[in-house]
Design a protein around this motif. Structure first.
Motif, PDB file in Angstrom:
ATOM      1  N   ASP A   6       0.856  -1.181   0.000  1.00  0.00           N
ATOM      2  CA  ASP A   6       0.000   0.000   0.000  1.00  0.00           C
ATOM      3  C   ASP A   6       0.897   1.238   0.000  1.00  0.00           C
ATOM      4  OD1 ASP A   6      -2.298   1.652   0.394  1.00  0.00           O
ATOM      5  OD2 ASP A   6      -1.976   1.612   2.554  1.00  0.00           O
ATOM      6  N   SER A   7       0.344   2.359  -0.385  1.00  0.00           N
ATOM      7  CA  SER A   7       1.127   3.597  -0.456  1.00  0.00           C
ATOM      8  C   SER A   7       1.706   3.999   0.898  1.00  0.00           C
ATOM      9  CB  SER A   7       0.287   4.736  -1.031  1.00  0.00           C
ATOM     10  OG  SER A   7      -0.863   4.935  -0.249  1.00  0.00           O
ATOM     11  N   SER A   8       1.044   3.663   1.984  1.00  0.00           N
ATOM     12  CA  SER A   8       1.561   4.036   3.305  1.00  0.00           C
ATOM     13  C   SER A   8       2.907   3.376   3.582  1.00  0.00           C
ATOM     14  CB  SER A   8       0.556   3.663   4.400  1.00  0.00           C
ATOM     15  OG  SER A   8       0.317   2.271   4.414  1.00  0.00           O
ATOM     16  N   VAL A   9       3.098   2.155   3.121  1.00  0.00           N
ATOM     17  CA  VAL A   9       4.361   1.435   3.311  1.00  0.00           C
ATOM     18  C   VAL A   9       5.450   2.057   2.439  1.00  0.00           C
ATOM     19  CG1 VAL A   9       5.519  -0.798   3.017  1.00  0.00           C
ATOM     20  CG2 VAL A   9       3.198  -0.689   3.972  1.00  0.00           C
ATOM     21  N   MET A  10       5.119   2.376   1.207  1.00  0.00           N
ATOM     22  CA  MET A  10       6.107   2.973   0.297  1.00  0.00           C
ATOM     23  C   MET A  10       6.517   4.358   0.779  1.00  0.00           C
ATOM     24  SD  MET A  10       4.707   1.527  -3.358  1.00  0.00           S
ATOM     25  CE  MET A  10       3.088   2.274  -3.252  1.00  0.00           C
ATOM     26  N   MET A  11       5.567   5.107   1.281  1.00  0.00           N
ATOM     27  CA  MET A  11       5.841   6.435   1.825  1.00  0.00           C
ATOM     28  C   MET A  11       6.790   6.332   3.028  1.00  0.00           C
ATOM     29  SD  MET A  11       4.578   9.710   1.715  1.00  0.00           S
ATOM     30  CE  MET A  11       4.650  11.096   2.810  1.00  0.00           C
ATOM     31  N   ALA A  12       6.500   5.427   3.937  1.00  0.00           N
ATOM     32  CA  ALA A  12       7.339   5.250   5.126  1.00  0.00           C
ATOM     33  C   ALA A  12       8.750   4.810   4.734  1.00  0.00           C
ATOM     34  CB  ALA A  12       6.708   4.238   6.073  1.00  0.00           C
ATOM     35  N   ALA A  13       8.861   3.930   3.757  1.00  0.00           N
ATOM     36  CA  ALA A  13      10.175   3.460   3.309  1.00  0.00           C
ATOM     37  C   ALA A  13      10.987   4.591   2.697  1.00  0.00           C
ATOM     38  CB  ALA A  13      10.013   2.324   2.303  1.00  0.00           C
ATOM     39  N   ALA A  14      10.333   5.484   1.985  1.00  0.00           N
ATOM     40  CA  ALA A  14      11.028   6.614   1.362  1.00  0.00           C
ATOM     41  C   ALA A  14      11.452   7.660   2.391  1.00  0.00           C
ATOM     42  CB  ALA A  14      10.137   7.260   0.300  1.00  0.00           C
ATOM     43  N   CYS A  15      10.681   7.804   3.440  1.00  0.00           N
ATOM     44  CA  CYS A  15      10.943   8.848   4.430  1.00  0.00           C
ATOM     45  C   CYS A  15      11.913   8.434   5.529  1.00  0.00           C
ATOM     46  CB  CYS A  15       9.627   9.311   5.060  1.00  0.00           C
ATOM     47  SG  CYS A  15       8.591  10.236   3.919  1.00  0.00           S
ATOM     48  N   SER A  16      12.162   7.136   5.675  1.00  0.00           N
ATOM     49  CA  SER A  16      13.042   6.669   6.734  1.00  0.00           C
ATOM     50  C   SER A  16      13.878   5.496   6.251  1.00  0.00           C
ATOM     51  CB  SER A  16      12.217   6.241   7.951  1.00  0.00           C
ATOM     52  OG  SER A  16      13.057   5.682   8.945  1.00  0.00           O
ATOM     53  N   SER A  17      15.179   5.566   6.519  1.00  0.00           N
ATOM     54  CA  SER A  17      16.059   4.464   6.112  1.00  0.00           C
ATOM     55  C   SER A  17      16.048   3.318   7.120  1.00  0.00           C
ATOM     56  CB  SER A  17      17.488   4.973   5.909  1.00  0.00           C
ATOM     57  OG  SER A  17      17.983   5.520   7.110  1.00  0.00           O
ATOM     58  N   SER A  18      15.314   3.491   8.200  1.00  0.00           N
ATOM     59  CA  SER A  18      15.174   2.413   9.186  1.00  0.00           C
ATOM     60  C   SER A  18      13.692   2.083   9.315  1.00  0.00           C
ATOM     61  CB  SER A  18      15.762   2.828  10.531  1.00  0.00           C
ATOM     62  OG  SER A  18      15.071   3.939  11.042  1.00  0.00           O
ATOM     63  N   GLY A  19      13.412   1.002   9.969  1.00  0.00           N
ATOM     64  CA  GLY A  19      12.023   0.605  10.167  1.00  0.00           C
ATOM     65  C   GLY A  19      11.614  -0.520   9.238  1.00  0.00           C
ATOM     66  N   GLY A  20      10.484  -1.105   9.548  1.00  0.00           N
ATOM     67  CA  GLY A  20       9.993  -2.259   8.821  1.00  0.00           C
ATOM     68  C   GLY A  20       9.724  -2.018   7.352  1.00  0.00           C
ATOM     69  N   SER A  21       9.216  -0.844   7.016  1.00  0.00           N
ATOM     70  CA  SER A  21       8.895  -0.566   5.617  1.00  0.00           C
ATOM     71  C   SER A  21      10.143  -0.579   4.745  1.00  0.00           C
ATOM     72  CB  SER A  21       8.179   0.784   5.493  1.00  0.00           C
ATOM     73  OG  SER A  21       6.933   0.734   6.147  1.00  0.00           O
ATOM     74  N   ARG A  22      11.204   0.067   5.201  1.00  0.00           N
ATOM     75  CA  ARG A  22      12.450   0.066   4.428  1.00  0.00           C
ATOM     76  C   ARG A  22      13.072  -1.323   4.414  1.00  0.00           C
ATOM     77  NH1 ARG A  22      16.537   3.611   2.243  1.00  0.00           N
ATOM     78  NH2 ARG A  22      14.912   5.200   2.222  1.00  0.00           N
ATOM     79  N   ILE A  24      11.633  -4.127   4.256  1.00  0.00           N
ATOM     80  CA  ILE A  24      10.978  -4.925   3.217  1.00  0.00           C
ATOM     81  C   ILE A  24      11.755  -4.791   1.906  1.00  0.00           C
ATOM     82  CG2 ILE A  24       8.884  -5.176   1.807  1.00  0.00           C
ATOM     83  CD1 ILE A  24       8.503  -6.039   4.759  1.00  0.00           C
ATOM     84  N   PHE A  25      12.123  -3.574   1.542  1.00  0.00           N
ATOM     85  CA  PHE A  25      12.870  -3.327   0.307  1.00  0.00           C
ATOM     86  C   PHE A  25      14.288  -3.889   0.395  1.00  0.00           C
ATOM     87  CE2 PHE A  25       9.445  -0.307  -0.145  1.00  0.00           C
ATOM     88  CZ  PHE A  25       9.205  -0.286  -1.508  1.00  0.00           C
ATOM     89  N   THR A  26      14.895  -3.767   1.572  1.00  0.00           N
ATOM     90  CA  THR A  26      16.263  -4.252   1.765  1.00  0.00           C
ATOM     91  C   THR A  26      16.341  -5.769   1.629  1.00  0.00           C
ATOM     92  OG1 THR A  26      16.717  -2.397   3.250  1.00  0.00           O
ATOM     93  CG2 THR A  26      18.206  -4.273   3.377  1.00  0.00           C
ATOM     94  N   LEU A  27      15.354  -6.472   2.159  1.00  0.00           N
ATOM     95  CA  LEU A  27      15.371  -7.930   2.185  1.00  0.00           C
ATOM     96  C   LEU A  27      14.772  -8.599   0.951  1.00  0.00           C
ATOM     97  CD1 LEU A  27      14.239  -8.536   5.883  1.00  0.00           C
ATOM     98  CD2 LEU A  27      16.555  -8.783   4.947  1.00  0.00           C
TER      99      LEU A  27
END
Length: 141
Positions: A6-22, A24-27
């Motif tokens: 969902d867009s909320s996850v993509m937004m969180a990943a873009a705004c923070s280099s830490s946390g679960g949303s980012r 997801i992209f790292t793994l």
């Protein structure tokens, strides 16, 4: 495994280099997760990122995160009965189901809270953190 964001996850990943949303992209490459989203979600993400005070989140989104996603066609109807009262988020749920996603990841507890910890036609609704915890338990990483 197919995971719809969902867009909320993509937004969180873009705004923070830490946390679960980012994370997801790292793994995703190492875990062989196929990250899906739709044009509907991308438009919402980019509209919200453009409102951020600095251009950094939009730059990270475009350069690092967006290329990791598989963009799928938006769907508005589903072949099976579906009760979901939030019209603006219905395309997210329907598209994720139509693409046979195993998970729908979202941080939007207001609109998707009733899906958290449940399944809709075999698709699980989770936050990124809960998804990672599930994967650690089932895949042992």
């Amino acid at each position: 495994m197919t995971v719809f964001l969902d867009s909320s996850v993509m937004m969180a990943a873009a705004c923070s280099s830490s946390g679960g949303s980012r994370l997801i992209f790292t793994l995703q490459a190492a875990r062989r997760w196929r990250l899906l989203t739709s044009n509907y979600c991308v438009i919402e993400t980019e509209r919200n990122l453009a409102r951020q005070p600095s251009g950094k989140p939009l730059g990270e989104w475009s350069a690092l995160l967006k290329p990791s996603l598989s963009l799928v066609e938006d769907r508005l109807v589903y072949d099976l009965p579906l009760i979901f009262t939030k019209w603006k988020d219905r395309p997210v749920l329907v598209t994720a189901l139509a693409e046979q996603s195993k998970y729908l990841l979202t941080l939007d507890r207001e609109d998707f809270g009733h899906l958290m910890g449940t399944e809709v036609y075999g698709m699980k609704g989770r936050t990124p953190a809960r998804f990672i915890a599930d994967m650690r338990q089932s895949e042992g990483f």
